[in-house]
Each structure stands twice: as C-alpha cells, then as structure tokens.
Design an enzyme around this catalytic site. Sequence first.
Site: not given
Ligand code: GAR
Length: 192
Positions: A13-14, A65, A109
């Site tokens: 979604s981001n 990695k 985050h």
């Molecule tokens: C988001 O809320 C981001 O902040 C979080 O994962 C989600 C991804 O959502 N990231 C973390 O927790 C990093 N530690 P999305 O796939 O819908 O963008």
Amino acid sequence: MKRIAIFASGTGSNFDAIIQAVDEGKLDCEIELLVCDRSNAPVIEKAQAKNIDTFIFRAKNYSDKAAYEQEILNICREKEIEWIFLAGYMRLIGPTLLKPFESRIVNIHPSLLPAFPGKDAIGQAFDKQVKITGVTIHFVDNGMDTGPIIEQEAVRIEAADTKATLQKKIQAIEHRLYPSVIHSLLVEEEVK
Ligand code: GAR
C-alpha cells in the site's frame, strides 16, 4: 530526475501511495525497480501493472545475505539507482548495500521509534495500551528500525479504537507522509 528503487515484502500500500504521488505530479522521480523477497507478495502485481521492473528473490537460495545483496547491488548499479526506499521490507540491510548507499536508504515504520521496533508495531502499541503512537521515517543503519530519524507523526489511540481502526489511521498517515518526505529528500539533494 532521481532514479529510485523500492524494497517491499508484502501488500504494497505504501508502494502504491508512492506511485500515486508520482502520477499526480507531487513527487518527481523515476521508480526504476521493485525488490521483493516473497514471490507471492501482492506488491509484485502492483509493480507489474505499472511496468516497473522487479527483482524477486528467495533468501534461502543464496549462501548468505551478502550474496543476495550483491546481486541486488549489481542490478541497482545497472539501473543507476540513487536512492532506496523500504516500504514494508522485512529484512535487515547488510553492509553490502549499506556502504555504497550510505545515507541513501530510508525506511518507514508504523510506530514512534524507538518505541515498538520490529514486526507488528501497531499490535505491539495497541496491546501495551499506549495513548499515542504514530509513524517514523528514518535513515537505515545496521539495526532493526534504528538509524537517524527524518520525520515522525503521532496519532492518538482512542478508547473506541480496535487494532483494525488503528491500522487504518496509521496507514492514512504513512500514505501521505512517505511520498512527501521522499519528495523533500530528493529536492534537498537537488538544491545542494
Ligand atoms: C507498513 O506499515 C510499514 O510501515 C511497515 O510495514 C507495512 C507495510 O505495508 N514496516 C515495518 O514494519 C518495518 N519494520 P504495505 O505493504 O501495505 O506498504
């Protein structure tokens, strides 16, 4: 125009919000690459729908990695990537990528760091019954959700909130804040 890569592991979604900001002219950059470590992640279809190149890998298929990050680095160099933005990429970044991209890898985050790093930050904050949580955008270092903070925005957890409503509120902030912070970083660099 700055050439960026987005790293994601999940829904995307981001990733979508960043693409939308580019489409609406609010963010001036070329999204050249999606890097994803899960072959069934919904974010992949989103990239393909927009004709954005993807590099999909399975960490288990590499010795370590450094090996998969070297392959990512080679692709980034080929594509002349200047910035990397993590959008739900659930892996620590190692020195293979950190060194060449020093201060050029950014993460979002869903908590007010340093509170609630790691997985399920929204659930962690909800379960702890804190009154205020939020969103943090920060430069990536070798820790988990550590590194210098660039921007934060708070949200109040109301008595009526559930984990689901809190998640909605946090996501609404993320989708507005991340594109605008990316824009500022790229513009600031242009001015320098
Ligand atoms: C988001 O809320 C981001 O902040 C979080 O994962 C989600 C991804 O959502 N990231 C973390 O927790 C990093 N530690 P999305 O796939 O819908 O963008």
